[in-house]
Motif scaffolding. Sequence first.
Motif, short mmCIF file in Angstrom:
data_model
loop_
_atom_site.label_atom_id
_atom_site.label_comp_id
_atom_site.label_asym_id
_atom_site.label_seq_id
_atom_site.Cartn_x
_atom_site.Cartn_y
_atom_site.Cartn_z
N ARG A 81 -13.10 -9.04 1.55
CA ARG A 81 -11.90 -9.58 0.93
C ARG A 81 -11.77 -9.02 -0.48
O ARG A 81 -12.73 -9.02 -1.25
CB ARG A 81 -11.98 -11.11 0.88
N GLY A 82 -10.57 -8.55 -0.80
CA GLY A 82 -10.33 -8.07 -2.15
C GLY A 82 -10.46 -6.57 -2.31
O GLY A 82 -10.24 -6.04 -3.38
N ASP A 83 -10.87 -5.82 -1.25
CA ASP A 83 -10.92 -4.37 -1.38
C ASP A 83 -9.52 -3.85 -1.68
O ASP A 83 -8.53 -4.34 -1.16
CB ASP A 83 -11.44 -3.73 -0.08
N LYS A 84 -9.43 -2.84 -2.53
CA LYS A 84 -8.14 -2.46 -3.09
C LYS A 84 -7.34 -1.51 -2.23
O LYS A 84 -6.17 -1.31 -2.47
CB LYS A 84 -8.33 -1.82 -4.47
N HIS A 85 -7.98 -0.86 -1.26
CA HIS A 85 -7.26 0.11 -0.45
C HIS A 85 -7.01 -0.46 0.93
O HIS A 85 -7.75 -1.29 1.44
CB HIS A 85 -8.04 1.42 -0.33
N GLY A 86 -5.97 0.07 1.56
CA GLY A 86 -5.68 -0.33 2.92
C GLY A 86 -4.61 -1.40 2.94
O GLY A 86 -4.52 -2.24 2.05
N PRO A 87 -3.79 -1.42 3.99
CA PRO A 87 -2.69 -2.36 4.06
C PRO A 87 -3.10 -3.77 4.37
O PRO A 87 -2.38 -4.70 4.14
CB PRO A 87 -1.81 -1.79 5.18
N SER A 88 -4.30 -3.96 4.94
CA SER A 88 -4.71 -5.29 5.35
C SER A 88 -5.44 -6.00 4.23
O SER A 88 -6.30 -5.45 3.57
CB SER A 88 -5.61 -5.20 6.59
N LYS A 122 18.36 -2.40 -7.93
CA LYS A 122 18.53 -3.21 -6.73
C LYS A 122 18.07 -2.46 -5.48
O LYS A 122 17.96 -1.25 -5.47
CB LYS A 122 20.00 -3.62 -6.58
N GLY A 123 17.83 -3.23 -4.42
CA GLY A 123 17.50 -2.64 -3.13
C GLY A 123 16.12 -2.01 -3.10
O GLY A 123 15.20 -2.45 -3.78
N ASP A 124 16.01 -0.95 -2.29
CA ASP A 124 14.73 -0.29 -2.11
C ASP A 124 14.55 0.92 -3.02
O ASP A 124 13.61 1.69 -2.85
CB ASP A 124 14.53 0.12 -0.65
N ARG A 125 15.44 1.10 -4.01
CA ARG A 125 15.31 2.27 -4.89
C ARG A 125 14.02 2.27 -5.69
O ARG A 125 13.44 3.35 -5.92
CB ARG A 125 16.52 2.35 -5.83
N PRO A 126 13.48 1.12 -6.15
CA PRO A 126 12.19 1.18 -6.84
C PRO A 126 11.08 1.75 -5.96
O PRO A 126 10.19 2.46 -6.46
CB PRO A 126 11.92 -0.28 -7.21
N GLU A 127 11.10 1.45 -4.67
CA GLU A 127 10.09 2.00 -3.77
C GLU A 127 10.21 3.51 -3.69
O GLU A 127 9.21 4.24 -3.73
CB GLU A 127 10.22 1.36 -2.39
N TRP A 128 11.45 4.00 -3.56
CA TRP A 128 11.68 5.45 -3.54
C TRP A 128 11.20 6.08 -4.84
O TRP A 128 10.59 7.14 -4.84
CB TRP A 128 13.17 5.71 -3.33
N LEU A 165 4.83 -2.02 -3.96
CA LEU A 165 4.92 -0.74 -4.66
C LEU A 165 3.58 0.00 -4.63
O LEU A 165 3.54 1.23 -4.54
CB LEU A 165 5.38 -0.96 -6.10
N ARG A 166 2.48 -0.74 -4.70
CA ARG A 166 1.16 -0.08 -4.62
C ARG A 166 0.92 0.50 -3.24
O ARG A 166 0.31 1.56 -3.10
CB ARG A 166 0.07 -1.08 -5.00
N ARG A 167 1.40 -0.18 -2.20
CA ARG A 167 1.26 0.38 -0.85
C ARG A 167 2.10 1.65 -0.71
O ARG A 167 1.67 2.62 -0.08
CB ARG A 167 1.67 -0.66 0.20
N VAL A 168 3.28 1.65 -1.31
CA VAL A 168 4.11 2.86 -1.28
C VAL A 168 3.40 4.01 -1.98
O VAL A 168 3.39 5.15 -1.50
CB VAL A 168 5.47 2.57 -1.95
N ALA A 169 2.78 3.72 -3.15
CA ALA A 169 2.05 4.77 -3.86
C ALA A 169 0.88 5.28 -3.03
O ALA A 169 0.59 6.49 -3.02
CB ALA A 169 1.55 4.23 -5.20
N ARG A 170 0.22 4.40 -2.33
CA ARG A 170 -0.91 4.79 -1.48
C ARG A 170 -0.45 5.71 -0.36
O ARG A 170 -1.09 6.74 -0.08
CB ARG A 170 -1.57 3.54 -0.92
N GLU A 171 0.66 5.36 0.28
CA GLU A 171 1.18 6.19 1.36
C GLU A 171 1.62 7.56 0.83
O GLU A 171 1.37 8.59 1.47
CB GLU A 171 2.35 5.47 2.04
#
Length: 272
Positions: A81-88, A122-128, A165-171
Amino acid sequence: MTAGETRARLDELRRAATLVYVDDVEAPAVDATDAHHLRHTLRLGPSETVVACDGLGSWRACRLAAPVTSPASGTGVRRRRGDKHGPSETAGSVLEPLEPVGPILCDARPDQPVTVAFAITKGDRPEWTVQKLTELGVDEIVPLVTARTIVRLGPEELQRRAGRLRRVAREAGSQCRRTHLPAVHEPTSFALALTRLPRSAQLAEPGGEALCPTTTAVLVGPEGGWDPAELACGLGTLDLGPTVLRADTAALVAAVLLGAQRAEQLRRAAGQ
């Protein structure tokens, strides 16, 4: 590291089928989501090379091991629990080991780290925007809440947005083979960002100055521009060109300028 060694490492990263982030490069393992992506989306076989990386500069070449037959079997390594990588984020989820086929290599964090802070839209632009800033090599990404930011987030939504946003950066880091993941901060007020960024930072503003040689951080405002009080904060301004840019486009232009300036300064320092 010599220029030839750097090129050889980059070639090895590019030749790999993909890069995955793991918690421990000594004993690399991926969770069920990543394992499914490798086997069924990318359709990788046991002969293909996968780079396992901790996101902190350490990485090694690996191959897929024999698949875990069932999570219920109890085989595999269990995520803490608490590992920083991975989506789960679920404690105890089964990880599938990778088979190391190369030594652990360590890349130093880039000198002169660069930061882009951008007003949330607004929207999903921050993710992009985070995706593209990661691909462009930005080291610190700061989503900003400014006086004219339309999007207003509560405490729970701030944490949820930061995690996304961190998951987006990881991908994005996996796609572009980044061995150092960028630091993606929680959405931050303009006033708080000023206390954390260097005083050499510049505000993106039409009619501003050129990029200063000492600048390593740029702040990009919202679609409606900076509030007069924000413009009077004491930071210099930076002109991004003759056209009116969308906020997310302006963030990318700032990243390109910072990255190009850093690359040129490092080349000069190396005598190239």
